[in-house]
Motif scaffolding. Sequence first.
Motif, PDB file in Angstrom:
ATOM      1  N   ILE A 158       0.822  -1.219   0.000  1.00 22.52           N
ATOM      2  CA  ILE A 158       0.000   0.000   0.000  1.00 22.52           C
ATOM      3  C   ILE A 158       0.855   1.268   0.000  1.00 22.52           C
ATOM      4  CG2 ILE A 158      -2.003  -1.085   1.072  1.00 22.52           C
ATOM      5  CD1 ILE A 158      -1.063  -0.055   3.753  1.00 22.52           C
ATOM      6  N   TRP A 196      -7.976   3.319  -6.260  1.00 25.49           N
ATOM      7  CA  TRP A 196      -8.019   1.960  -5.717  1.00 25.49           C
ATOM      8  C   TRP A 196      -7.791   1.982  -4.201  1.00 25.49           C
ATOM      9  CZ3 TRP A 196      -9.296  -2.869  -7.254  1.00 25.49           C
ATOM     10  CH2 TRP A 196      -8.863  -3.932  -6.468  1.00 25.49           C
ATOM     11  N   LEU A 197      -6.799   2.756  -3.757  1.00 24.29           N
ATOM     12  CA  LEU A 197      -6.519   2.845  -2.318  1.00 24.29           C
ATOM     13  C   LEU A 197      -7.679   3.492  -1.566  1.00 24.29           C
ATOM     14  CD1 LEU A 197      -2.760   3.900  -2.371  1.00 24.29           C
ATOM     15  CD2 LEU A 197      -3.693   1.805  -1.376  1.00 24.29           C
ATOM     16  N   HIS A 199     -10.817   3.193  -2.165  1.00 20.93           N
ATOM     17  CA  HIS A 199     -11.907   2.234  -1.987  1.00 20.93           C
ATOM     18  C   HIS A 199     -11.447   0.916  -1.374  1.00 20.93           C
ATOM     19  CE1 HIS A 199     -13.545   5.022  -5.064  1.00 20.93           C
ATOM     20  NE2 HIS A 199     -14.697   4.752  -4.476  1.00 20.93           N
ATOM     21  N   ARG A 200     -10.177   0.829  -1.000  1.00 24.00           N
ATOM     22  CA  ARG A 200      -9.679  -0.391  -0.369  1.00 24.00           C
ATOM     23  C   ARG A 200     -10.249  -0.491   1.047  1.00 24.00           C
ATOM     24  NH1 ARG A 200      -5.248  -2.060   2.793  1.00 24.00           N
ATOM     25  NH2 ARG A 200      -4.300  -4.051   2.146  1.00 24.00           N
ATOM     26  N   PHE A 210      -3.137  -5.294  -3.402  1.00 24.77           N
ATOM     27  CA  PHE A 210      -4.242  -5.993  -4.048  1.00 24.77           C
ATOM     28  C   PHE A 210      -4.668  -7.198  -3.211  1.00 24.77           C
ATOM     29  CE2 PHE A 210      -1.814  -4.065  -7.572  1.00 24.77           C
ATOM     30  CZ  PHE A 210      -2.789  -3.177  -8.002  1.00 24.77           C
ATOM     31  N   THR A 211      -5.850  -7.102  -2.654  1.00 18.26           N
ATOM     32  CA  THR A 211      -6.409  -8.192  -1.858  1.00 18.26           C
ATOM     33  C   THR A 211      -7.845  -8.442  -2.299  1.00 18.26           C
ATOM     34  OG1 THR A 211      -7.146  -6.650  -0.145  1.00 18.26           O
ATOM     35  CG2 THR A 211      -4.971  -7.675   0.143  1.00 18.26           C
ATOM     36  N   ASP A 212      -8.313  -9.630  -2.010  1.00 20.63           N
ATOM     37  CA  ASP A 212      -9.695  -9.997  -2.323  1.00 20.63           C
ATOM     38  C   ASP A 212     -10.274 -10.667  -1.088  1.00 20.63           C
ATOM     39  OD1 ASP A 212     -12.072 -10.575  -3.517  1.00 20.63           O
ATOM     40  OD2 ASP A 212     -11.312 -12.212  -4.768  1.00 20.63           O
TER      41      ASP A 212
END
Length: 392
Positions: A158, A196-197, A199-200, A210-212
């Motif tokens: 991050i 992206w960060l 909304h992480r 990147f995680t799911d």
Amino acid sequence: MRAREWARVPAGMADTMQHYLQQIAGTLRPGTVKNTDVTCVAELKRRHVERYRQWLLERPAARGGPLHRHTVRDRLSKLRGFFRRLDEWDAADRPPRQLVLDSDFPIADEPLPRFLDDAAAAKLLAAARQDTDPFARLAIEILARTGMRRSEMLGLTIDAVVQIGSAYWLRVPVGKMHTDRYVPLHPQLKTLLDDWLLHRPEGLRSNLLFTDHGRPVNASRIEAAVRKSAERAGLGRVTPHQLRHTLATQAINRGMSLEAIAALLGHRSLSMTRVYARIADRTVADEYFAVSEKVEALYDAPPQLPADAEGAEMAKLRREMHRRMLGNGYCARPVEMDCHFESICESCTFFVTTIEFRPTLERQRDDAAAKGQVAREQIFDGLLSRLDGEAS
């Protein structure tokens, strides 16, 4: 399965082999150790290696047919590395001499990297930007704009985006080459990463970018994203690694140095980067196009009548008819020789001018001088000097 295989190996042999695997586990990555395939070690002779090599060449691959020569080279290379380590460690259980020779290795293919041309790359990015999955859009943009490997992208943290001076850079973590590096970050890509960060999910234990659902994203998700966009763009099969090759090819085609490309891609040696120079050899292209029109003139020349089929008067008439009028002279190029250089007639060896064109030539010389066109000015100066010499 593994236990049964080890049980068939003599105890002394197994001890040596297992000790070797334990040692290299401290220096090589887990995937490399896992794929190490050693089948024989103890009191070996040269004939054993020859039989093993022949067995590799005849052994069927999982998908049918023989093993690929690169696979054979890899297996023999691991065996030779095993023997060399035993020598370095002065192991008691080792062959008296090196048993795997250079001549044992099949000649390796040297294919050029598969890349997308500019038009195909543009279609892929356009299709990716239409994807409803934000990860798919971001993944393809990152791979296409940074040239990162898939594993390097999945290893981003991050805090990977850093500001150095007035520019933003992306810190690529330690990867295949055991080194980390910084690559310039395109402003558009910086915006996508910021979004992206933003909304992480918060509170994740992982610091991976990147995680799911709290877990690292699987590599297959990147494969699927690239495949989906390629199909939408009508490009057929495209792999994530092709985007790395594509960026390198785009860069070298536009004059980026090999040293800079090596730094961008994280190559340890320029020999890894020089392969892209084989794709875009500008020297070859320049020299080819310099002679291509001469070659085309040879192939495109119209058939001529036999010499005795054209009388002297007819030949004279044909030459005079072909004496083409120009603004400041005449062209005396024979009709059978086509001309592709009509915009530079004055420097052609077939250009002919006479004293009545002197005012026109002087105006053209003065125009060139006024525009600072030194080479063009010299051409007209030469023509005028030639006219003065002929007049005198």
